[in-house]
Design an enzyme around this catalytic site. Structure first.
Site, short mmCIF file in Angstrom:
data_model
loop_
_atom_site.label_atom_id
_atom_site.label_comp_id
_atom_site.label_asym_id
_atom_site.label_seq_id
_atom_site.Cartn_x
_atom_site.Cartn_y
_atom_site.Cartn_z
CB SER A 156 -1.66 0.48 9.30
OG SER A 156 -2.76 -0.36 9.07
CE LYS A 161 -2.20 -4.04 9.90
NZ LYS A 161 -3.43 -3.38 10.36
#
Length: 203
Positions: A122, A159
């Site tokens: 991701s 993230k």
């Protein structure tokens, strides 16, 4: 760095400092600008020397393809490996130290730095790949755009951080994944462990 030439030492030190400041390695052009090299060929020559001596790996075709493989002889301290980060679907956080990486924490600007191993893709568009080791500099006050390690409901994820008033978003760097969004009511379950200070890729 007795086995490195003076120029190789300067190049290597700049790579380490730049990576510590930005969380990713410099480009060849940035190396040239910083060290006054008139031609990219000069930078490539010294990078090849570092590669031949086992200090770095350089990925062909990548703008920021430099990966540090080891630190100079005599560098003190090791970075504790505290578990794995799920880049994609988070996995259960491992709180105890699993291992250590033979890298001096001082290179990353923090005596409290720790590392985590990435799982998933991701963050691939930020050049963070499955199996990479990400070095985290502890802080509870990240800036918008920082890559953070966040503890969410006892699970850790990596993230991009973005805060807008009472809203927090943890954004992936892969168009196939959606961001995690949290309101002020959720903050009790969201804790930023630190910001990314560097990346180590084993080959």
């Amino acid at each position: 760095m007795e086995d490195l030439t003076e120029k190789q030492s300067l190049v290597f030190e700049f790579i380490m400092e730049y990576t510590a400041d930005h969380g990713y390695p410099p480009t060849v052009r940035e190396l040239c600008d910083e060290l006054g090299f008139k031609s990219p060929n000069t930078a490539h020559f010294h990078l090849k020397g570092l590669k031949d001596k086992g200090y770095i790996q350089s990925a062909k075709g990548k703008n920021r393809g430099i990966t540090v493989l080891k630190t100079p002889p005599g560098a003190g301290g090791k970075i504790p490996l505290v578990g794995r980060i799920a880049a994609g679907a988070p996995i259960l956080a491992v709180e105890n130290v699993m291992d250590t990486l033979d890298v001096d924490r001082a290179f990353f600007g923090s005596s409290d730095a720790f590392s985590v191993r990435v799982e998933g893709d991701s963050m691939i568009e930020a050049h963070i790949e499955d199996g990479d080791y990400v070095v985290i500099k502890p802080t509870a006050t990240p800036r918008n755009g920082d890559i953070v390690a966040a503890l969410v409901n006892d699970e850790v994820t990596l993230k991009y951080f973005h805060r807008d008033g009472s809203r927090i978003e943890l954004r992936p760097a892969n168009v196939r994944y959606k961001p995690f969004c949290y309101t002020e009511e959720d903050f009790i379950d969201v804790r930023v462990l630190g910001v990314m200070a560097g990346l180590i890729r084993k080959v």
